[in-house]
Motif scaffolding. Structure first.
Motif, PDB file in Angstrom:
ATOM      1  N   GLU A 171      28.986   9.197   4.478  1.00  0.00           N
ATOM      2  CA  GLU A 171      29.349  10.170   5.540  1.00  0.00           C
ATOM      3  C   GLU A 171      28.086  10.479   6.347  1.00  0.00           C
ATOM      4  N   THR A 172      27.575   9.454   6.963  1.00  0.00           N
ATOM      5  CA  THR A 172      26.245   9.572   7.563  1.00  0.00           C
ATOM      6  C   THR A 172      26.270   9.322   9.064  1.00  0.00           C
ATOM      7  N   LYS A 173      27.458   9.461   9.631  1.00  0.00           N
ATOM      8  CA  LYS A 173      27.616   9.146  11.060  1.00  0.00           C
ATOM      9  C   LYS A 173      27.800  10.422  11.877  1.00  0.00           C
ATOM     10  N   TYR A 174      27.823  10.269  13.208  1.00  0.00           N
ATOM     11  CA  TYR A 174      28.173  11.402  14.069  1.00  0.00           C
ATOM     12  C   TYR A 174      29.518  11.966  13.627  1.00  0.00           C
ATOM     13  N   THR A 175      29.687  13.257  13.803  1.00  0.00           N
ATOM     14  CA  THR A 175      31.013  13.860  13.609  1.00  0.00           C
ATOM     15  C   THR A 175      31.453  14.443  14.952  1.00  0.00           C
ATOM     16  N   ASN A 176      32.601  15.114  14.972  1.00  0.00           N
ATOM     17  CA  ASN A 176      32.996  15.860  16.175  1.00  0.00           C
ATOM     18  C   ASN A 176      31.840  16.786  16.532  1.00  0.00           C
ATOM     19  N   VAL A 177      31.628  16.957  17.837  1.00  0.00           N
ATOM     20  CA  VAL A 177      30.459  17.715  18.292  1.00  0.00           C
ATOM     21  C   VAL A 177      30.373  19.096  17.657  1.00  0.00           C
ATOM     22  N   ASP A 178      31.467  19.867  17.720  1.00  0.00           N
ATOM     23  CA  ASP A 178      31.361  21.238  17.202  1.00  0.00           C
ATOM     24  C   ASP A 178      32.001  21.404  15.832  1.00  0.00           C
ATOM     25  N   GLY A 179      31.874  20.364  15.015  1.00  0.00           N
ATOM     26  CA  GLY A 179      32.275  20.469  13.614  1.00  0.00           C
ATOM     27  C   GLY A 179      33.387  19.511  13.252  1.00  0.00           C
ATOM     28  N   MET A 180      33.258  18.890  12.068  1.00  0.00           N
ATOM     29  CA  MET A 180      34.270  17.926  11.635  1.00  0.00           C
ATOM     30  C   MET A 180      35.535  18.682  11.182  1.00  0.00           C
ATOM     31  N   PRO A 181      36.704  18.024  11.284  1.00  0.00           N
ATOM     32  CA  PRO A 181      37.965  18.708  10.979  1.00  0.00           C
ATOM     33  C   PRO A 181      37.990  19.336   9.582  1.00  0.00           C
ATOM     34  N   GLU A 182      37.420  18.647   8.594  1.00  0.00           N
ATOM     35  CA  GLU A 182      37.459  19.167   7.221  1.00  0.00           C
ATOM     36  C   GLU A 182      36.717  20.493   7.120  1.00  0.00           C
ATOM     37  N   LEU A 183      35.593  20.611   7.838  1.00  0.00           N
ATOM     38  CA  LEU A 183      34.835  21.871   7.775  1.00  0.00           C
ATOM     39  C   LEU A 183      35.551  22.958   8.588  1.00  0.00           C
ATOM     40  N   LYS A 184      36.076  22.583   9.737  1.00  0.00           N
ATOM     41  CA  LYS A 184      36.815  23.586  10.526  1.00  0.00           C
ATOM     42  C   LYS A 184      37.997  24.125   9.720  1.00  0.00           C
ATOM     43  N   ALA A 185      38.648  23.249   8.967  1.00  0.00           N
ATOM     44  CA  ALA A 185      39.782  23.701   8.145  1.00  0.00           C
ATOM     45  C   ALA A 185      39.295  24.664   7.065  1.00  0.00           C
ATOM     46  N   ALA A 186      38.153  24.359   6.457  1.00  0.00           N
ATOM     47  CA  ALA A 186      37.603  25.246   5.413  1.00  0.00           C
ATOM     48  C   ALA A 186      37.207  26.598   6.017  1.00  0.00           C
ATOM     49  N   ILE A 187      36.687  26.566   7.239  1.00  0.00           N
ATOM     50  CA  ILE A 187      36.295  27.813   7.916  1.00  0.00           C
ATOM     51  C   ILE A 187      37.545  28.641   8.260  1.00  0.00           C
ATOM     52  N   ALA A 188      38.589  27.951   8.733  1.00  0.00           N
ATOM     53  CA  ALA A 188      39.844  28.657   9.032  1.00  0.00           C
ATOM     54  C   ALA A 188      40.371  29.327   7.773  1.00  0.00           C
ATOM     55  N   ARG A 189      40.310  28.626   6.642  1.00  0.00           N
ATOM     56  CA  ARG A 189      40.765  29.215   5.371  1.00  0.00           C
ATOM     57  C   ARG A 189      39.919  30.429   5.015  1.00  0.00           C
ATOM     58  N   LYS A 190      38.620  30.305   5.205  1.00  0.00           N
ATOM     59  CA  LYS A 190      37.707  31.425   4.911  1.00  0.00           C
ATOM     60  C   LYS A 190      38.055  32.649   5.758  1.00  0.00           C
ATOM     61  N   PHE A 191      38.221  32.448   7.061  1.00  0.00           N
ATOM     62  CA  PHE A 191      38.538  33.575   7.950  1.00  0.00           C
ATOM     63  C   PHE A 191      39.843  34.249   7.509  1.00  0.00           C
ATOM     64  N   GLN A 215      25.584  18.348  25.019  1.00  0.00           N
ATOM     65  CA  GLN A 215      24.431  17.939  25.827  1.00  0.00           C
ATOM     66  C   GLN A 215      23.111  18.411  25.230  1.00  0.00           C
ATOM     67  N   SER A 216      23.150  18.930  23.998  1.00  0.00           N
ATOM     68  CA  SER A 216      21.882  19.311  23.365  1.00  0.00           C
ATOM     69  C   SER A 216      21.733  18.616  22.025  1.00  0.00           C
ATOM     70  N   THR A 217      22.330  19.171  20.979  1.00  0.00           N
ATOM     71  CA  THR A 217      22.080  18.606  19.641  1.00  0.00           C
ATOM     72  C   THR A 217      23.189  17.708  19.128  1.00  0.00           C
ATOM     73  N   THR A 218      24.343  17.668  19.841  1.00  0.00           N
ATOM     74  CA  THR A 218      25.547  17.015  19.304  1.00  0.00           C
ATOM     75  C   THR A 218      25.947  17.723  18.008  1.00  0.00           C
ATOM     76  N   ASN A 219      26.510  16.992  17.052  1.00  0.00           N
ATOM     77  CA  ASN A 219      27.053  17.690  15.878  1.00  0.00           C
ATOM     78  C   ASN A 219      25.954  18.188  14.947  1.00  0.00           C
ATOM     79  N   PRO A 220      26.272  19.262  14.185  1.00  0.00           N
ATOM     80  CA  PRO A 220      25.343  19.638  13.122  1.00  0.00           C
ATOM     81  C   PRO A 220      25.313  18.532  12.061  1.00  0.00           C
ATOM     82  N   ASN A 221      24.245  18.470  11.327  1.00  0.00           N
ATOM     83  CA  ASN A 221      24.042  17.447  10.300  1.00  0.00           C
ATOM     84  C   ASN A 221      25.311  17.206   9.468  1.00  0.00           C
ATOM     85  N   ALA A 222      25.749  15.952   9.426  1.00  0.00           N
ATOM     86  CA  ALA A 222      27.022  15.616   8.780  1.00  0.00           C
ATOM     87  C   ALA A 222      27.012  15.960   7.289  1.00  0.00           C
TER      88      ALA A 222
END
Ligand SMILES: Cc1ncc(COP(=O)(O)O)c(C=O)c1O
Length: 400
Positions: free
Chosen positions: A61-81, A267-274
């Motif tokens: 899992e060492t490639k670019y992800t979606n710019v503002d977060g990969m789906p798996e993490l966004k789903a975990a964040i949604a669950r957290k909220f 246009q700055s950092t792209t995605n956070p570290n995968a």
């Protein structure tokens, strides 16, 4: 022609990093120095989180992800909220960046125009002020004195709002004071904001889990659902999960804002570290029991600091409900003379002389917009902390 951009003149290096660097330099020169400047837990990242990162590497899992977060993490964040804050955020309403600081930076950068005002209660985390200033907007500082528990009063908020106000920045528990707002205190503030529909609320919940003595954390969009459409709820894994170095922060908010933040990040950092994103999934979805264990230790340290600092001549240290900071007033020593002969005219003099005389590094309150005071980070080993407080007592006793 000056080579550097004018915008740079509006910001200064982080004073907390400056103190930490100074303490490190003195240590390297052989001095016995205790650094209480850094705002990070001394605990290591829990093993299950590290393991998740190692597995992510092995899986490739060492490639670019979606710019503002990969789906798996966004789903975990949604669950957290949902689980912790009773807030519904869809993946399209969630932004993940390289630390909470980048998410804050993106949000301000994509919304502020020159002339816009941002209300920043002081004492404030230094980056709020400087990022607003960098954007060319005006930080409107509202002082919250110790007598008010370092908390913004509804009347003061109401008075500070003008037609130019774009955001109010709210931070509970607070860096640098540790002050945390009760549900009723938040409601009183959100009631004010309901009267001013043009004002948005940026709530920084970074220290959400670090509360003591059964304090119940709540966040503004949860307390006042009518503000949901103009609230950005910022959080991250840095403090609660001992992951400051991994650099993952996130926010939930209105889709249009989140989309603009993604454009800027693209246009700055792209995605956070995968790999750090995979570790963050484990942090949010995995066992949470270590947080209570850490908090028991933090609470003990807070109580130790409060007790010992209140015994120091001229200091007054309120007991905060959260974070890992105490913010004692040093008003009682201003005007006294240090062993070097220097008269302490400001809290900056106090911290400079304390470092010189006793080798304890703390950060002056004026750096956070309200002095004379200083911030101690008690996220350090208990015996070291005890020794530091003893030295502060000794220093205060040596003043004439
Ligand atoms: C109040 C507050 N918000 C946000 C942050 C940023 O955290 P991160 O390390 O995730 O960028 C910090 C870090 O010191 C903080 O104290």
């Amino acid at each position: 022609m000056a080579f550097l951009a004018d915008a740079l003149l509006r910001i200064k290096p982080s004073p907390t990093i400056a103190v930490t660097d100074k303490a490190r330099a003195l240590k390297q020169a052989g001095r016995d120095v205790i650094g209480l400047g850094a705002g990070e837990p001394d605990f290591d990242t829990p093993d299950n989180i590290k393991q998740a990162a190692i597995e992510a590497i092995r899986r490739g899992e060492t490639k670019y992800t979606n710019v503002d977060g990969m789906p798996e993490l966004k789903a975990a964040i949604a669950r957290k909220f949902k689980r912790e804050n009773q807030l519904d955020y869809k993946p399209s309403q969630i932004s993940v960046g390289t630390g909470g600081k980048q998410v804050l930076f993106n949000a301000l950068m994509v919304t502020l125009n020159p002339g816009d005002e941002v209300i920043v209660p002081a004492p404030y985390w230094v980056s709020y002020y400087d990022i607003v200033a960098l954007c060319g907007a005006k930080p409107v500082v509202v002082e919250t004195p110790m007598e008010d528990g370092f908390k913004l009063k509804p009347e003061a908020l109401d008075r500070a709002i003008t037609p130019k106000t774009k955001w109010v920045i709210f931070n509970s528990p607070s860096n640098p004071t540790g002050a945390a707002y009760t549900r009723a205190e938040i409601k009183a503030l959100t009631d004010v904001l309901l009267k001013h529909p043009h004002v948005w609320l940026l709530t920084d919940d970074m220290y959400e889990h670090l509360v003591y003595d059964d304090f119940e954390f709540t966040t503004p969009a949860q307390v006042e659902p009518n503000l949901y459409d103009r609230t950005l709820t910022l959080n991250g894994v840095s403090k609660s999960y001992c992951m400051t170095g991994w650099r993952v922060g996130y926010a939930g908010g209105p889709e249009q804002l989140i989309k603009a933040m993604a454009t800027l990040q693209s246009q700055s950092t792209t995605n956070p570290n995968a790999i750090a994103q995979w570790a963050s999934v484990e942090a949010l979805d995995g066992p949470q029991d270590f947080i209570a264990k850490h908090n028991a230790i933090f609470k003990e340290r807070r109580d130790l600091c409060v007790a010992m600092l209140n015994q120091a001549t001229g200091l007054q240290c309120p007991k905060p409900d959260g974070a890992f900071y105490v913010y004692p007033s040093c008003a009682g020593v201003i005007g006294r003379k240090a062993p070097s002969g220097k008269v302490l005219a400001t809290d900056e003099d106090f911290v400079t002389e304390l470092l010189e005389a006793e080798g304890v590094a703390v950060v002056q309150g004026t750096a956070f917009g309200l002095g004379p005071a200083f911030r101690i980070s008690y996220a350090t080993a208990t015996p070291t902390l005890e020794e530091a407080c003893r030295r502060i007592q000794k220093f205060c006793a040596s003043l004439t």
